[in-house]
Scaffold this active site. Structure first.
Site, PDB file in Angstrom:
ATOM      1  N   SER A 108      31.061  34.515  42.423  1.00  0.00           N
ATOM      2  CA  SER A 108      32.440  34.337  41.989  1.00  0.00           C
ATOM      3  C   SER A 108      32.383  33.908  40.527  1.00  0.00           C
ATOM      4  O   SER A 108      31.816  32.860  40.214  1.00  0.00           O
ATOM      5  CB  SER A 108      33.087  33.245  42.844  1.00  0.00           C
ATOM      6  OG  SER A 108      34.370  32.923  42.364  1.00  0.00           O
ATOM      7  N   LYS A 134      32.914  38.963  42.234  1.00  0.00           N
ATOM      8  CA  LYS A 134      34.327  38.566  42.357  1.00  0.00           C
ATOM      9  C   LYS A 134      34.779  37.989  41.031  1.00  0.00           C
ATOM     10  O   LYS A 134      34.130  37.088  40.486  1.00  0.00           O
ATOM     11  CB  LYS A 134      34.441  37.552  43.488  1.00  0.00           C
ATOM     12  CG  LYS A 134      35.619  36.611  43.467  1.00  0.00           C
ATOM     13  CD  LYS A 134      35.712  35.881  44.812  1.00  0.00           C
ATOM     14  CE  LYS A 134      36.261  34.481  44.690  1.00  0.00           C
ATOM     15  NZ  LYS A 134      36.228  33.766  45.989  1.00  0.00           N
ATOM     16  N   LYS A 176      37.654  36.046  38.880  1.00  0.00           N
ATOM     17  CA  LYS A 176      38.869  35.240  38.943  1.00  0.00           C
ATOM     18  C   LYS A 176      39.862  35.822  37.949  1.00  0.00           C
ATOM     19  O   LYS A 176      39.482  36.154  36.812  1.00  0.00           O
ATOM     20  CB  LYS A 176      38.550  33.787  38.579  1.00  0.00           C
ATOM     21  CG  LYS A 176      37.696  33.080  39.618  1.00  0.00           C
ATOM     22  CD  LYS A 176      38.485  32.788  40.878  1.00  0.00           C
ATOM     23  CE  LYS A 176      37.690  31.932  41.854  1.00  0.00           C
ATOM     24  NZ  LYS A 176      38.462  31.591  43.066  1.00  0.00           N
ATOM     25  N   ASP A 188      40.082  37.476  42.634  1.00  0.00           N
ATOM     26  CA  ASP A 188      40.676  36.328  43.336  1.00  0.00           C
ATOM     27  C   ASP A 188      41.716  35.704  42.415  1.00  0.00           C
ATOM     28  O   ASP A 188      41.399  35.241  41.320  1.00  0.00           O
ATOM     29  CB  ASP A 188      39.591  35.308  43.694  1.00  0.00           C
ATOM     30  CG  ASP A 188      40.123  34.169  44.580  1.00  0.00           C
ATOM     31  OD1 ASP A 188      41.336  34.129  44.851  1.00  0.00           O
ATOM     32  OD2 ASP A 188      39.295  33.321  44.984  1.00  0.00           O
ATOM     33  N   GLU A 223      41.899  38.983  46.636  1.00  0.00           N
ATOM     34  CA  GLU A 223      41.934  37.715  47.375  1.00  0.00           C
ATOM     35  C   GLU A 223      43.143  36.874  46.954  1.00  0.00           C
ATOM     36  O   GLU A 223      43.356  36.633  45.759  1.00  0.00           O
ATOM     37  CB  GLU A 223      40.616  36.963  47.101  1.00  0.00           C
ATOM     38  CG  GLU A 223      40.436  35.700  47.912  1.00  0.00           C
ATOM     39  CD  GLU A 223      39.055  35.061  47.674  1.00  0.00           C
ATOM     40  OE1 GLU A 223      38.140  35.757  47.159  1.00  0.00           O
ATOM     41  OE2 GLU A 223      38.891  33.875  47.989  1.00  0.00           O
ATOM     42  N   ASP A 268      42.735  33.584  51.661  1.00  0.00           N
ATOM     43  CA  ASP A 268      41.885  32.397  51.558  1.00  0.00           C
ATOM     44  C   ASP A 268      42.778  31.178  51.824  1.00  0.00           C
ATOM     45  O   ASP A 268      42.850  30.686  52.958  1.00  0.00           O
ATOM     46  CB  ASP A 268      41.231  32.381  50.162  1.00  0.00           C
ATOM     47  CG  ASP A 268      40.427  31.121  49.858  1.00  0.00           C
ATOM     48  OD1 ASP A 268      40.421  30.196  50.684  1.00  0.00           O
ATOM     49  OD2 ASP A 268      39.797  31.046  48.776  1.00  0.00           O
ATOM     50  N   LYS A 292      36.335  29.527  55.226  1.00  0.00           N
ATOM     51  CA  LYS A 292      35.640  28.379  54.645  1.00  0.00           C
ATOM     52  C   LYS A 292      35.672  27.296  55.710  1.00  0.00           C
ATOM     53  O   LYS A 292      36.749  26.802  56.060  1.00  0.00           O
ATOM     54  CB  LYS A 292      36.361  27.883  53.386  1.00  0.00           C
ATOM     55  CG  LYS A 292      36.281  28.827  52.187  1.00  0.00           C
ATOM     56  CD  LYS A 292      37.094  28.310  51.010  1.00  0.00           C
ATOM     57  CE  LYS A 292      36.951  29.260  49.813  1.00  0.00           C
ATOM     58  NZ  LYS A 292      37.929  28.963  48.753  1.00  0.00           N
ATOM     59  N   GLY A 342      33.356  29.758  49.292  1.00  0.00           N
ATOM     60  CA  GLY A 342      32.705  28.533  48.834  1.00  0.00           C
ATOM     61  C   GLY A 342      33.659  27.714  47.993  1.00  0.00           C
ATOM     62  O   GLY A 342      34.713  28.198  47.584  1.00  0.00           O
TER      63      GLY A 342
END
Ligand code: OSB
Ligand code: MG
Length: 377
Positions: free
Chosen positions: A145, A170, A172, A197, A222, A247, A271, A299
């Site tokens: 990420s 991934k 952000k 995400d 996400e 998420d 998670k 995570g």
């Protein structure tokens, strides 16, 4: 033949120790809601019969990912839960869940106790944690990420992580740092597994942008919309091709059931630290399997304790997409466990040994502990 001992014995919790720990991050980590420069978290030890179980909390100092905070979670544990746990005998992890079940919310704070108990329980059986809840295999697939940063720098980081074998990238994103970034990365790396995400930074008013992202063959988007809004994600999923992965919206198995029943998510991020612990995460996992929806393990920049828990969880059969549980050295110069949790070619080995299979580095831990509270009957 009469057995001379029972294989499982009830565990009486002799004492609990709740620490507040602070670990500096190697580099700041920026997501749509803000920047983290250090990882601050509660670390719990539960003791029984000379063995110890460990877990860390994933709540943040401020309620900017979900509504739970470190201060609130520690108060819940200190004032309500730990005084009930010490001196009490538990038959199994389900008995611990019954103690936690009456209380509304607090999924992150509940998870700390629940996960530490599973570690303790597995150690009392002398089995790896994964074995106790039905996982298998000796390594799990992982991606990375990448926090928000300049496009050029992100391209270099993508290249470096793909070269190390990470199985998914991934990115952000946030408004103004999305389409151009994704286009640049996709253009430079046409074949990699790529996701974004948003950490809840868009609304349905951004539907046109979400549709344009369909062009970049993302594995999923996400949590694009509000942290507590399953309904609007269902509306968005009807309007875009890219699968939505939830998420923040998923704290309980009930949330997962509602999301899948309404087609608000076609991929699920579990998670354990966000979801009340393993019993609830196992239910989430099984509901997803029933809906043929793939899951992966998210995570929260965990230290080695939480990271080891995440790795064990990821050994369940419906964790078919790479998780976020990448090498600890990406986050910390020095981790607080003896073992090194490092990937090789995009695979994270599952720690061997009883329970989570990692050991706190007590000497180092002493130097980064801000407070310690001990609970006895
Ligand atoms: O949304 O998955 C998230 C980190 C902090 C808070 C929320 C999230 C994340 C990550 C990093 O994406 C996952 C990791 O590398 O541990
Ligand atoms: Mg996320």
């Amino acid at each position: 033949m009469t057995p001379t001992h029972s294989v499982t014995a009830p565990l009486r919790i002799d004492s609990a120790e709740l620490r507040l720990v602070r670990l500096p991050l190697v580099t700041p980590f920026t997501i749509s809601t803000g920047t983290m420069v250090e990882k601050v978290f509660p670390l719990l030890t539960l003791r029984a019969d000379g063995i110890e179980g460990y877990a860390e909390g994933v709540m943040d100092p401020l309620p900017d990912y979900l509504e739970e905070t470190i201060a609130g979670g520690m108060a819940f544990l200190r004032d309500l839960i730990l005084p009930q746990v010490v001196g009490k005998t538990f038959e199994n992890p389900a008995a611990m869940d019954r103690l936690l079940a009456p209380w509304r919310g607090h999924q992150m704070a509940k998870a700390v106790v629940e996960m530490a108990f599973w570690d303790l329980w597995a150690k009392s059986l002398n089995l790896p944690l994964k074995t106790v809840f039905g996982g298998s295999g000796d390594k799990v697939a992982v991606g990375v990420s990448l926090g928000i940063g300049p496009v050029e720098e992100t391209l270099d980081r993508v290249a470096a992580h793909l070269a190390q074998g990470y199985q998914r990238i991934k990115l952000k994103v946030r408004p103004g740092h999305d389409e151009v970034l994704v286009a640049a990365v996709r253009n430079a790396f046409p074949d990699c597994h790529l996701t974004v995400d948003a950490n809840s930074c868009y609304t349905l008013a951004d539907t046109a942008l979400m549709r344009r992202l369909d062009a970049f063959a993302l594995d999923y988007i996400e949590q694009p919309l509000a942290w507590d809004d399953i309904h609007d994600h269902a509306v968005l999923q009807q309007r875009i091709q890219t699968p939505i992965c939830l998420d923040e919206c998923l704290r309980t198995s009930g949330d997962v059931r509602k999301a899948l029943q309404s087609d608000a998510a076609r991929v699920v991020n579990i998670k354990v630290g966000r979801s009340g612990g393993y019993v609830e995460s196992l239910r989430m996992h099984d509901i997803c399997a029933a809906f043929s929806v793939p899951v992966w393990c998210g995570g929260m920049l965990e230290s080695g304790i939480g990271r080891a828990h995440n790795i064990h969880l990821s050994t369940l059969p419906n964790f078919t997409k790479p998780g976020d549980t990448s090498s600890a050295s990406r986050y910390f110069t020095r981790d607080l466990i003896e073992e090194k949790l490092e990937t090789s070619e995009g695979w994270m080995p599952v720690p061997t040994g009883p329970g989570i299979g990692v050991t706190p580095d007590w000497e180092f831990l002493a130097t980064i502990t801000r407070s310690t509270e001990t609970f006895r009957p």
